[in-house]
Motif scaffolding. Structure first.
Motif, PDB file in Angstrom:
ATOM      1  N   UNK A  10       0.697  -1.267  -0.102  1.00  0.00           N
ATOM      2  CA  UNK A  10       0.156  -0.092  -0.043  1.00  0.00           C
ATOM      3  C   UNK A  10       1.008   1.340   0.103  1.00  0.00           C
ATOM      4  N   UNK A  11       0.388   2.201  -0.277  1.00  0.00           N
ATOM      5  CA  UNK A  11       1.093   3.548  -0.543  1.00  0.00           C
ATOM      6  C   UNK A  11       0.336   4.580   0.132  1.00  0.00           C
ATOM      7  N   UNK A  12       0.991   5.453   0.991  1.00  0.00           N
ATOM      8  CA  UNK A  12       0.513   6.732   1.667  1.00  0.00           C
ATOM      9  C   UNK A  12       1.237   7.638   0.747  1.00  0.00           C
ATOM     10  N   UNK A  13       0.571   8.657   0.104  1.00  0.00           N
ATOM     11  CA  UNK A  13       0.775   9.753  -0.778  1.00  0.00           C
ATOM     12  C   UNK A  13       0.074  10.878  -0.110  1.00  0.00           C
ATOM     13  N   UNK A  14       0.799  11.886   0.280  1.00  0.00           N
ATOM     14  CA  UNK A  14       0.127  13.230   1.036  1.00  0.00           C
ATOM     15  C   UNK A  14       0.815  14.348   0.623  1.00  0.00           C
ATOM     16  N   UNK A  15      -0.339  15.284   0.237  1.00  0.00           N
ATOM     17  CA  UNK A  15      -0.045  16.599  -0.092  1.00  0.00           C
ATOM     18  C   UNK A  15      -0.887  17.671   0.407  1.00  0.00           C
ATOM     19  N   UNK A  16      -0.283  18.530   1.172  1.00  0.00           N
ATOM     20  CA  UNK A  16      -0.920  19.446   1.909  1.00  0.00           C
ATOM     21  C   UNK A  16      -2.142  19.300   2.611  1.00  0.00           C
ATOM     22  N   UNK A  17      -1.661  18.010   3.406  1.00  0.00           N
ATOM     23  CA  UNK A  17      -2.795  17.535   4.489  1.00  0.00           C
ATOM     24  C   UNK A  17      -4.048  16.574   3.687  1.00  0.00           C
ATOM     25  N   UNK A  18      -3.890  16.346   2.523  1.00  0.00           N
ATOM     26  CA  UNK A  18      -4.686  15.647   1.799  1.00  0.00           C
ATOM     27  C   UNK A  18      -3.946  13.976   1.533  1.00  0.00           C
ATOM     28  N   UNK A  19      -4.516  13.073   1.574  1.00  0.00           N
ATOM     29  CA  UNK A  19      -4.081  11.900   1.111  1.00  0.00           C
ATOM     30  C   UNK A  19      -4.759  11.143   0.009  1.00  0.00           C
ATOM     31  N   UNK A  20      -3.875  10.504  -1.063  1.00  0.00           N
ATOM     32  CA  UNK A  20      -4.384  10.129  -2.394  1.00  0.00           C
ATOM     33  C   UNK A  20      -4.955   8.585  -1.787  1.00  0.00           C
ATOM     34  N   UNK A  21      -6.220   8.607  -2.036  1.00  0.00           N
ATOM     35  CA  UNK A  21      -6.866   7.259  -1.906  1.00  0.00           C
ATOM     36  C   UNK A  21      -7.789   6.922  -3.034  1.00  0.00           C
ATOM     37  N   UNK A 110      -8.594  14.566   3.440  1.00  0.00           N
ATOM     38  CA  UNK A 110      -8.140  14.773   4.628  1.00  0.00           C
ATOM     39  C   UNK A 110      -8.337  13.528   5.346  1.00  0.00           C
ATOM     40  N   UNK A 111      -7.423  13.172   6.472  1.00  0.00           N
ATOM     41  CA  UNK A 111      -7.704  12.270   7.744  1.00  0.00           C
ATOM     42  C   UNK A 111      -9.178  12.462   8.250  1.00  0.00           C
ATOM     43  N   UNK A 112      -9.506  13.760   8.411  1.00  0.00           N
ATOM     44  CA  UNK A 112     -10.841  14.016   9.131  1.00  0.00           C
ATOM     45  C   UNK A 112     -12.035  13.545   7.988  1.00  0.00           C
ATOM     46  N   UNK A 113     -11.835  13.986   6.740  1.00  0.00           N
ATOM     47  CA  UNK A 113     -12.945  13.219   5.851  1.00  0.00           C
ATOM     48  C   UNK A 113     -13.017  11.947   5.722  1.00  0.00           C
ATOM     49  N   UNK A 114     -12.005  11.370   5.955  1.00  0.00           N
ATOM     50  CA  UNK A 114     -12.068   9.965   5.798  1.00  0.00           C
ATOM     51  C   UNK A 114     -12.520   9.247   7.264  1.00  0.00           C
ATOM     52  N   UNK A 115     -11.924   9.780   8.350  1.00  0.00           N
ATOM     53  CA  UNK A 115     -12.626   9.352   9.606  1.00  0.00           C
ATOM     54  C   UNK A 115     -14.163   9.689   9.738  1.00  0.00           C
ATOM     55  N   UNK A 116     -14.624  10.500   9.136  1.00  0.00           N
ATOM     56  CA  UNK A 116     -16.081  10.742   9.259  1.00  0.00           C
ATOM     57  C   UNK A 116     -16.780   9.708   8.510  1.00  0.00           C
ATOM     58  N   UNK A 117     -16.313   8.822   7.775  1.00  0.00           N
ATOM     59  CA  UNK A 117     -17.031   7.820   6.831  1.00  0.00           C
ATOM     60  C   UNK A 117     -16.364   6.497   7.180  1.00  0.00           C
TER      61      UNK A 117
END
Length: 146
Positions: A10-21, A110-117
């Motif tokens: 798996x790959x974590x790609x982060x740019x300006x607080x957003x993660x590529x999912x 963002x992590x917050x957007x992901x955690x909300x779902x």
């Protein structure tokens, strides 16, 4: 009984607080996951991570670190996965790249957007890998030997 864990990357790609999912279809529902997939014959773990990220998102990436190695047994089917998770930086998105079957498309959240779902996570590893990354977990790529 023969125990055969599945090796995945798996790959974590982060740019300006957003993660590529990756938004993908699994068991008839749309879920989020990191760009991830199975190791194929005759490829290294790093090659697999780069390939899977491209195939599922259309993004070329450069791996920068290993963020963790996880053992996970899926409650839905009892299959055990060993996931090697990488950190990477985005290089470029390929225009009109044909994504793998079952992929709805890439999403930057963002992590917050992901955690909300939580009902949309492919597994709890999605947030666990992000949290390890945010916690500073970085191991040199040289940790892995071909």
């Amino acid at each position: 009984m023969r125990f055969t864990p599945h090796v995945t990357v798996a790959t974590i790609v982060e740019e300006q607080g957003r993660f590529l999912l990756v938004e993908e279809t699994a068991d008839g529902r749309a879920v989020f996951n990191q760009p991830a997939g199975h190791l194929e014959a005759d490829e290294s773990l790093m090659q697999a991570a780069i390939r899977e990220t491209l195939e599922e998102t259309g993004w070329d990436v450069e791996l920068t670190a290993v963020t963790g190695i996880y053992l996970y047994t899926a409650p839905s089917n009892g299959v055990t996965y060993q996931r090697v998770c990488f950190a990477a930086k985005a290089l470029q998105q390929r225009d009109n790249y044909q994504l793998d079957d079952g992929i709805i498309g890439p999403q930057w959240l963002t992590r917050e957007e992901l955690v909300a779902q939580p009902e949309r996570w492919r597994s709890e590893l999605v947030v666990r890998c992000i949290d390890d990354y945010l916690g500073g977990e970085r191991f040199p790529l040289a940790l892995l030997r071909d």
